[in-house]
Design a protein around this motif. Sequence first.
Motif, PDB file in Angstrom:
ATOM      1  N   GLN B 306     -21.634   4.318 -18.773  1.00 53.10           N
ATOM      2  CA  GLN B 306     -22.302   4.558 -20.053  1.00 53.10           C
ATOM      3  C   GLN B 306     -21.354   4.412 -21.233  1.00 53.10           C
ATOM      4  N   ALA B 307     -21.892   3.816 -22.289  1.00 57.23           N
ATOM      5  CA  ALA B 307     -21.190   3.804 -23.576  1.00 57.23           C
ATOM      6  C   ALA B 307     -22.187   4.252 -24.635  1.00 57.23           C
ATOM      7  N   ILE B 308     -21.692   4.957 -25.624  1.00 59.06           N
ATOM      8  CA  ILE B 308     -22.584   5.436 -26.682  1.00 59.06           C
ATOM      9  C   ILE B 308     -22.033   5.044 -28.055  1.00 59.06           C
ATOM     10  N   PHE B 417     -16.351   6.874 -36.502  1.00 59.30           N
ATOM     11  CA  PHE B 417     -15.169   6.468 -35.726  1.00 59.30           C
ATOM     12  C   PHE B 417     -14.966   4.965 -35.747  1.00 59.30           C
ATOM     13  N   SER B 418     -13.729   4.590 -35.539  1.00 58.41           N
ATOM     14  CA  SER B 418     -13.393   3.195 -35.277  1.00 58.41           C
ATOM     15  C   SER B 418     -12.512   3.158 -34.033  1.00 58.41           C
TER      16      SER B 418
END
Lengths: 101, 453
Positions: B306-308, B417-418
Motif C-alpha cells: 500500500q501507498a497513500i 510532504f515531499s
Amino acid sequence: MAKIKDVAKYVKSKNAGPFWTTLEIYCETFEDYRIISQSKHLTKETVARLYDTDAEAVKMFYLENLKVVKISYPRKKPQGHKYERDMHSGQQYVLIANVEI
Amino acid sequence: MKSCKVLMPIGALGGGINPVSFENGMNMKPDVIAIDGGSTDSGPAYLATGASKYSRAMLKHDLEIAVIGGIKANIPVLVGSCSTCGTDSTVDLCAEIVVEIMAEQGLKGKVAKVYSQQSPDLVKQKWDDGKIKPLGGAPDITRETFDDCDNIVALMGSEPFIEAINQGADVVLCGRTTDTAIMAAVPLMMGCDPAAAWHGAKIAECGSQCTDGAGGDGVFLIVDEEGFYVKPLQEGVHCTPYTVSAHLMYENADPFKLVEPSGVIMAGDATYEQVDDVTVYVTGTKFEHTRQYSMKLEGARASGHQAITLVGIADELVLKDPDTWMNNLVNHVDQYVKQTGIPETDYSYDIRAYGYNGVVNWPKDYDYPMPREIGVMLTVTAKTEEIAIQITKTFNPFLLHFPADFKKQLPSFAFAFSPSHVYKGQTYEFMLNHIVEIDDPLELVKFEYIDVK
C-alpha cells in the motif's frame, strides 16, 4: 422529530471479533428505554440499510434490566480490510444515533 | 466450600500494571495470577507477521511484576495469547523475557511454553475430514485458503493451562487462547462451579472495564461452588450490578451466550448482588457442556503493498460538494492509470475525504454543515511496492490541481510532504472465522518446558 441520540444516555459501537460490529444504546430511564426499544424505526432493516449488511443477519437484543438495546451485525468489510475505515468500529455508532424514533 | 481466588492485575499484558494495585491484589492471597496478553482487536497485521503490538520494554515491565510476585508467593502465573496474536513467535518472545527476568532476579522455577499455531497441512487434513466449520459472518474459503494464510492459530481452552500446572509449571505462557480460558483454568481445576468460573472469567478478562473506573487497572475474582465475587484492585473504584452485568456485552455479538471450546456460557438468568461497597456477587449462570470439543481458528495474510497520498483542501468550491469533486477526479485520472498498462488485477485504489466521509458511510441525503477543511486520502493497494508508488504518482498532479470548476483559476491544494506519497508497507487481512472439531483438547497443542535453575 427526536433522534435516538436525543433520548438515549449514550450510544456506542465496537468490533466483536474481526467480522462483526456491535452497537449499544444505553438509556437513563425505563421510559426512555421503552421509547427506543418500541420505536418502529429501529429495525433490522434500518440497521441493514445504514450499515450495508443483510437484514436477516442482524441480531437485536432487548436488555430491559440494563435499559440497553444491543444490535450486532456482520460488517461489510472485515477489520483490517484494505479499504476498511474504522479498525475498532468505534465511530460507527453515529449513524444509528441519528435515526429518528 | 471450595473456592479459588484469581488476581487479574491488568486487562492486557503490556498495558502497564500498576504496582500499587498489584500489591493490593497480592494482599488478598490469590491462588493464581492470570493475564490476557492478546486479541485480534488491533487488526490482522500482528497475526500475519507474528508480531507483538506492545513494546518489549512494556511486556517486560508487566511480566517482571507478575513473575516476581507469583514465584515469591508460590502461585502460578498464567499468560494467555502471549503478546497480541499468540503465534509460536510471540510465545517465544514472552519466554525469552521471562527467563531474562528470572536470571536477573535470581529466581528458580519451571516455565511452560504452550503452542497452538497450526501448520497449513494439518489444517487441510482437518478440512478433508470435514472437521472445519464456518462461524457466522465467516468469509468463503477453500482448501487453498490455509496455504494462503501466513499464520494460523487455534484458540485453546483451559485444559492446556491445567496440564502445564499439573506438570509443575510456575509460569505458563500460552499461544492463542480464548480470553476467558486463562482466568477460568485454576477455578475449574480446583472444582469450583464451571458456570461461575467461565462467567467470572469473562467479566474479569478486560481487567477494570467491569468497574466504574476508567479502565486500565485490574480486578480480583473469587469463584466458589455457587457463583463468583468480583471487585476492583484500585482504591476509590467500584463494581456494581450495573457495571458487571453491562460488561458481559462488551465485544460480544450476543450478550447472553458465550461460546467456549468445551461449552456455552448462558448468562441470561444470572443475578447480580452488591455485597459491599465495591464487590458484586453473581449467581445463576449456566454452562452447557457441548458434546463436541472445538477450537476457533484465526488466520491472516499479507494481501498487497500500500501507498497513500494525503492532500488538505480548504477550497470552498470543493468543500461545497466533495463527492462530485472526488468522483470527477477519479474518472479523470483512471484513464491515465489504465494507460500505464499495469494489469487491472494487480492494483486497486480508494479515495476518501477525512472531515467529510473518512470513517462513516453517510447516507446520500445526510444533511451536514460544510467542513472548514478536508483531508483527501488516496490509498493504493498493489501487487508490488513499485506499482503502488507509480499509481500514487499518476494521481499526484491531479490531487494537487484538479479544479472543482474548470472555468475558474487552477487551484493548488495542500500537500504536507515531499514526496507527497508514503509507502506504508504490506496490508494484511483476516482469512478465517471457523472452528475445528477435535476429540482431545490437547491434540493441537504442543508443550515445552524450561527449568530455570
